[in-house]
Write an enzyme that holds these catalytic residues in place. Structure first.
Site, mmCIF file in Angstrom:
data_model
loop_
_atom_site.group_PDB
_atom_site.id
_atom_site.type_symbol
_atom_site.label_atom_id
_atom_site.label_comp_id
_atom_site.label_asym_id
_atom_site.label_seq_id
_atom_site.Cartn_x
_atom_site.Cartn_y
_atom_site.Cartn_z
ATOM 1 N N ASN A 9 0.863 -1.178 0.000
ATOM 2 C CA ASN A 9 0.000 0.000 0.000
ATOM 3 C C ASN A 9 0.903 1.232 0.000
ATOM 4 O O ASN A 9 1.461 1.597 1.027
ATOM 5 C CB ASN A 9 -0.885 -0.038 1.255
ATOM 6 C CG ASN A 9 -1.734 1.198 1.425
ATOM 7 O OD1 ASN A 9 -1.846 2.022 0.507
ATOM 8 N ND2 ASN A 9 -2.339 1.354 2.589
ATOM 9 N N TRP A 10 1.007 1.854 -1.157
ATOM 10 C CA TRP A 10 1.935 2.986 -1.286
ATOM 11 C C TRP A 10 1.380 4.251 -0.646
ATOM 12 O O TRP A 10 2.108 5.239 -0.508
ATOM 13 C CB TRP A 10 2.254 3.256 -2.761
ATOM 14 C CG TRP A 10 2.996 2.148 -3.460
ATOM 15 C CD1 TRP A 10 3.368 0.936 -2.932
ATOM 16 C CD2 TRP A 10 3.465 2.153 -4.822
ATOM 17 N NE1 TRP A 10 4.033 0.194 -3.880
ATOM 18 C CE2 TRP A 10 4.102 0.917 -5.048
ATOM 19 C CE3 TRP A 10 3.391 3.078 -5.863
ATOM 20 C CZ2 TRP A 10 4.671 0.589 -6.282
ATOM 21 C CZ3 TRP A 10 3.955 2.749 -7.087
ATOM 22 C CH2 TRP A 10 4.594 1.515 -7.291
ATOM 23 N N LYS A 11 0.101 4.253 -0.311
ATOM 24 C CA LYS A 11 -0.546 5.448 0.266
ATOM 25 C C LYS A 11 -0.297 6.668 -0.643
ATOM 26 O O LYS A 11 -0.256 6.518 -1.852
ATOM 27 C CB LYS A 11 -0.071 5.667 1.707
ATOM 28 C CG LYS A 11 -0.233 4.393 2.542
ATOM 29 C CD LYS A 11 -0.054 4.598 4.006
ATOM 30 C CE LYS A 11 -0.238 3.261 4.719
ATOM 31 N NZ LYS A 11 -0.129 3.368 6.154
ATOM 32 N N HIS A 96 -9.454 1.069 4.688
ATOM 33 C CA HIS A 96 -8.195 1.300 5.413
ATOM 34 C C HIS A 96 -8.466 2.245 6.590
ATOM 35 O O HIS A 96 -9.272 3.170 6.485
ATOM 36 C CB HIS A 96 -7.147 1.899 4.477
ATOM 37 C CG HIS A 96 -5.788 1.908 5.099
ATOM 38 N ND1 HIS A 96 -5.410 2.874 6.002
ATOM 39 C CD2 HIS A 96 -4.757 1.044 5.002
ATOM 40 C CE1 HIS A 96 -4.183 2.594 6.420
ATOM 41 N NE2 HIS A 96 -3.768 1.497 5.824
ATOM 42 N N GLU A 98 -6.921 4.677 7.723
ATOM 43 C CA GLU A 98 -6.734 6.113 7.432
ATOM 44 C C GLU A 98 -7.967 6.687 6.744
ATOM 45 O O GLU A 98 -8.332 7.845 6.957
ATOM 46 C CB GLU A 98 -5.468 6.298 6.573
ATOM 47 C CG GLU A 98 -4.220 6.093 7.419
ATOM 48 C CD GLU A 98 -3.030 5.500 6.675
ATOM 49 O OE1 GLU A 98 -2.993 5.542 5.431
ATOM 50 O OE2 GLU A 98 -2.123 4.986 7.361
ATOM 51 N N GLU A 168 -5.343 -4.868 10.474
ATOM 52 C CA GLU A 168 -4.339 -3.838 10.707
ATOM 53 C C GLU A 168 -4.642 -3.095 12.004
ATOM 54 O O GLU A 168 -5.459 -2.161 12.011
ATOM 55 C CB GLU A 168 -4.330 -2.839 9.544
ATOM 56 C CG GLU A 168 -4.008 -3.476 8.210
ATOM 57 C CD GLU A 168 -3.453 -2.447 7.228
ATOM 58 O OE1 GLU A 168 -2.330 -2.658 6.772
ATOM 59 O OE2 GLU A 168 -4.125 -1.444 6.966
ATOM 60 N N GLY A 174 2.460 2.381 10.730
ATOM 61 C CA GLY A 174 3.412 3.471 10.561
ATOM 62 C C GLY A 174 4.071 3.913 11.858
ATOM 63 O O GLY A 174 4.697 4.965 11.905
ATOM 64 N N SER A 214 3.428 -1.942 10.393
ATOM 65 C CA SER A 214 4.882 -2.025 10.613
ATOM 66 C C SER A 214 5.454 -3.408 10.323
ATOM 67 O O SER A 214 6.371 -3.862 11.002
ATOM 68 C CB SER A 214 5.234 -1.566 12.028
ATOM 69 O OG SER A 214 4.817 -0.213 12.215
ATOM 70 N N GLY A 235 2.884 -1.074 4.266
ATOM 71 C CA GLY A 235 2.917 0.353 3.955
ATOM 72 C C GLY A 235 4.344 0.806 3.681
ATOM 73 O O GLY A 235 4.886 0.613 2.596
ATOM 74 N N GLY A 236 4.974 1.383 4.693
ATOM 75 C CA GLY A 236 6.311 1.960 4.546
ATOM 76 C C GLY A 236 7.325 1.070 3.844
ATOM 77 O O GLY A 236 8.037 1.515 2.930
HETATM 78 P P1 PGA Z 1 2.829 0.379 7.647
HETATM 79 O O1 PGA Z 1 1.379 0.544 6.986
HETATM 80 O O2 PGA Z 1 3.398 -0.912 7.097
HETATM 81 O O3 PGA Z 1 3.607 1.579 7.173
HETATM 82 O O4 PGA Z 1 2.648 0.318 9.099
HETATM 83 C C1 PGA Z 1 0.543 -0.551 6.783
HETATM 84 C C2 PGA Z 1 -0.770 -0.087 6.207
HETATM 85 O O5 PGA Z 1 -1.305 0.936 6.643
HETATM 86 O O6 PGA Z 1 -1.323 -0.742 5.289
#
Ligand code: PGA
Length: 251
Positions: A9-11, A96, A98, A168, A174, A214, A235-236
């Protein structure tokens, strides 16, 4: 047969040229992965066409990060499922945390979006997860159970073949703070039992349930070794091809 998936997930990261370069690197390095692991990348909407082109001929799937809750029309700024399939998306992430937190995504809206996506032939990666307050109050099982039921109990076992669930925990996203393998496993097992309760043991057994929050090369192996953890939503660490591939190679 349950499928293993590692999705990136590149956000809201990378420009289009940066995203194309990342996709090409992922596609090239994905060649050596075992055949039972599916890789998927979810770039921003603006990147989808160009990334689809960059992924051509590779085994890497393409996902959006969201979709509109209407089919088409006067919804300025929104992107419809038919637009996503027209550029070669096979998946969309939905729900998600967010989006739930910053954009008012509700379970009711997620039912509508999931229906539109499935009808358009898109597979759905549905995210669920508790926040820190809910975890500290011991409500994590209840929250995740409710989110899963509120959306997926509106569908059929046949529909569920096109759905992947991503657990998640919001406090792990993050933050560098990962759920332990045992913490993740007990929630994954709970989600699987929620699926079994309504759709039967077979549907539950076939459901791919990803962990996100994470997840990185140093902890992926331990997480993926759990029997109910079938991959990750990353994500990251998905923004670096080597880390993303190393996570997928952890199976
Ligand atoms: P993260 O994000 O790996 O940066 O914690 C995961 C996500 O929100 O899908």
């Amino acid at each position: 047969m349950r499928k293993y998936i590692v999705a990136g997930n590149w956000k809201m990261n990378t420009t289009v040229p940066e995203g194309v370069a990342l996709a090409k690197e992922v596609a090239a390095k994905a060649k050596d992965l075992p055949a039972n692991v599916e890789l998927v990348v979810a770039p921003p909407f603006t990147h989808l066409s160009a990334v689809a082109e960059a992924l051509k001929g590779s085994k890497v799937g393409l996902s959006a990060q969201n979709c509109a809750d209407h089919e088409k029309g006067a919804y300025t700024g929104e992107v419809a499922v038919s637009m996503l399939t027209s550029v070669g998306c096979q998946y969309t992430i939905l729900g998600h945390s967010e989006r739930r937190q910053y954009y008012g995504e509700t379970d009711e809206k997620l039912v509508v979006k999931t229906r539109l996506a499935l009808e358009a032939g898109l597979k759905v990666i549905l995210c669920v997860g508790e926040n820190l307050d809910e975890r500290e109050a011991g409500k994590h099982f209840a929250v995740v159970t409710e989110q899963t039921k509120n959306v997926l109990y509106n569908f059929t076992a046949e529909d569920l073949k096109k759905v992947v669930i991503a657990y998640e925990p919001v406090w792990a996203i993050g933050t560098g703070k990962t759920a332990t393998a045992a913490q993740a496993e007990e929630i994954h097992a709970c989600i699987r039992s929620v699926i079994a309760e309504k759709f039967g043991a077979e549907a539950a057994d076939e459901m791919t349930i990803l962990y996100g929050g994470s997840c990185k090369p140093s902890n992926a192996k331990e997480l993926f070794a759990e029997k109910d953890i079938d991959g990750g939503l990353i994500g990251g660490a998905a923004l670096k091809a080597d880390d993303f591939i190393a996570i997928a190679a952890s199976f």
